[in-house]
Design an enzyme around this catalytic site. Structure first.
Site, PDB file in Angstrom:
ATOM      1  N   SER A 153       0.842  -1.099  -0.001  1.00 55.81           N
ATOM      2  CA  SER A 153       0.114  -0.013  -0.044  1.00 55.81           C
ATOM      3  C   SER A 153       0.823   1.495   0.257  1.00 55.81           C
ATOM      4  O   SER A 153       1.724   1.439  -0.762  1.00 55.81           O
ATOM      5  CB  SER A 153      -0.772  -0.090   1.220  1.00 55.81           C
ATOM      6  OG  SER A 153      -1.866   1.083   1.161  1.00 55.81           O
ATOM      7  N   HIS A 180      -2.813  -1.266  -3.072  1.00 59.07           N
ATOM      8  CA  HIS A 180      -3.816  -0.332  -2.986  1.00 59.07           C
ATOM      9  C   HIS A 180      -3.575   0.723  -3.754  1.00 59.07           C
ATOM     10  O   HIS A 180      -2.601   1.618  -3.658  1.00 59.07           O
ATOM     11  CB  HIS A 180      -3.939  -0.018  -1.346  1.00 59.07           C
ATOM     12  CG  HIS A 180      -4.254  -1.151  -0.506  1.00 59.07           C
ATOM     13  ND1 HIS A 180      -3.846  -1.221   0.886  1.00 59.07           N
ATOM     14  CD2 HIS A 180      -4.554  -2.476  -0.524  1.00 59.07           C
ATOM     15  CE1 HIS A 180      -4.297  -2.270   1.272  1.00 59.07           C
ATOM     16  NE2 HIS A 180      -4.597  -3.028   0.411  1.00 59.07           N
ATOM     17  N   ASP A 282      -4.574  -4.899   6.171  1.00 62.13           N
ATOM     18  CA  ASP A 282      -4.589  -5.790   5.118  1.00 62.13           C
ATOM     19  C   ASP A 282      -3.414  -6.726   5.062  1.00 62.13           C
ATOM     20  O   ASP A 282      -2.438  -6.228   4.963  1.00 62.13           O
ATOM     21  CB  ASP A 282      -5.002  -5.263   3.930  1.00 62.13           C
ATOM     22  CG  ASP A 282      -5.322  -5.914   2.738  1.00 62.13           C
ATOM     23  OD1 ASP A 282      -5.837  -6.848   3.034  1.00 62.13           O
ATOM     24  OD2 ASP A 282      -5.208  -5.440   1.500  1.00 62.13           O
TER      25      ASP A 282
END
EC number: 3.1.1.61
Length: 342
Positions: A153, A180, A282
């Site tokens: 991310s 992401h 995540d």
């Protein structure tokens, strides 16, 4: 020392970019410009190593400026700063096609500045050192029996550069990157850019893609990337991509957990995972699923990450086999895949 010219019609963005880079001893701001025409003049005068480039500007926009890059001998490396809109994503893809080296999203405000400052510095340094791959080998069309799964991310894109540039063209596995990003085309632009610097074939996921050796798929933003089982003509099992528009997980879509968990069910102990920089949780549950299935799990060490939330989530579950430096991760991936193939 990397000499940087900042190009943006927004005084706020010009000031923010200068402030973010001012404390780095390896980067020097040599000037600013507020439109493309002024920028072309300053490139000729100042001869920067790299420009940060806005797309939407008066007089001459960023895309038109890139179309005129042949007018200048040794045009500088180009980092596009993109707005967080579908139109911004489309223009970013066009900029990459016109030769821009990389892109990142503009800061949305003061609170967002610290989050992206480190990534901006990493990107600038990566752009100025990484080599492009001009020719790629023609690979045998073979379904993958092994899969490498990478989750990241905030701070992840520069780390992806390092990993994909060091994986060999004959990697006997498919690779799926779940980074992401907002939907609208940014993951397509990421895939196109990564494809320039890797000996592997890299593109964005399409629904129904069968996983092939020596290929890298970047999870399409706005969908979860699920791996389902598929049999080849010889009856051997491989994986197929299913893009699902189900609700976000951890407030993100694509979610690393969704991809990892589905891969564990299909590939079992033929999975290798790597969690890179990123905030939030995540990837933790997915890493645990891979470990329980007998796969090999890796996280990057904290000192190489801009944000350590995702890696810490995996570590908290006691399911990580290796904590490695960023530079060591590609080597470990290759070593593990070779061991899986006996």
């Amino acid at each position: 020392m990397i000499r940087v010219l900042v190009i943006d019609d927004s005084l706020f963005i010009r000031t923010v970019v200068q402030d973010m880079l001012s404390d780095d001893p390896d980067i020097q701001i040599v000037g600013v410009a507020s439109d493309g025409l002024e920028a072309l003049d300053k490139i000729r005068e100042l001869k920067p190593d790299l420009i940060t480039l806005d797309i939407e500007m008066p007089r001459l926009d960023g895309l038109s400026m890139l179309e005129r890059k042949k007018e200048i001998d040794r045009f500088p490396k180009t980092l596009v700063l993109s707005s967080l809109t579908s139109e911004g994503a489309e223009m970013t893809k066009r900029a990459i096609a016109l030769g821009a080296d990389d892109f990142m999203l503009k800061p949305r405000g003061i609170k967002n500045i610290r989050e992206i400052g480190g990534e901006l510095k990493h990107k600038i340094k990566n752009i100025c050192t990484i080599a492009y791959i001009t020719a790629k080998p023609v690979l045998k069309d073979s379904n993958a029996r092994n899969v490498v799964l990478i989750g990241s991310s905030a701070g992840g894109p520069p780390m992806l550069d390092t990993i994909v540039s060091k994986l060999p063209s004959d990697l006997n596995a498919a690779v799926i990157i779940t980074q992401h990003m907002p939907k609208g085309g940014f993951t397509a632009a990421l895939a196109a850019r990564l494809n320039r610097i890797s000996p592997l074939q890299i593109r964005e996921t399409e629904n129904g893609d069968v996983l092939k050796n020596g290929t890298v798929l970047v999870s399409r933003a706005g969908f979860h990337t699920i791996i389902s089982s598929v049999l080849d003509k010889g009856g051997s099992q491989s994986g197929k991509i299913i893009l699902t528009d189900s609700p976000p997980v951890h407030n993100v879509k694509p979610a690393v957990d969704k991809t990892f968990i589905s891969a564990a069910q299909v590939f079992g102990n033929h999975c290798v995972t790597a969690i890179l920089s990123g905030m939030g949780n995540d990837g933790g549950e997915g890493t645990e699923a891979i470990k329980k299935a007998g796969g090999v799990t890796i996280v990057c060490r904290e000192e190489d990450c801009l944000v350590y939330g995702m890696a810490r989530s995996a570590l908290s579950r006691n399911c990580v086999d290796h904590v490695l430096s960023l530079q060591a991760i590609p080597e470990k991936i290759v070593e593990t895949i070779r061991a899986m193939n006996g």
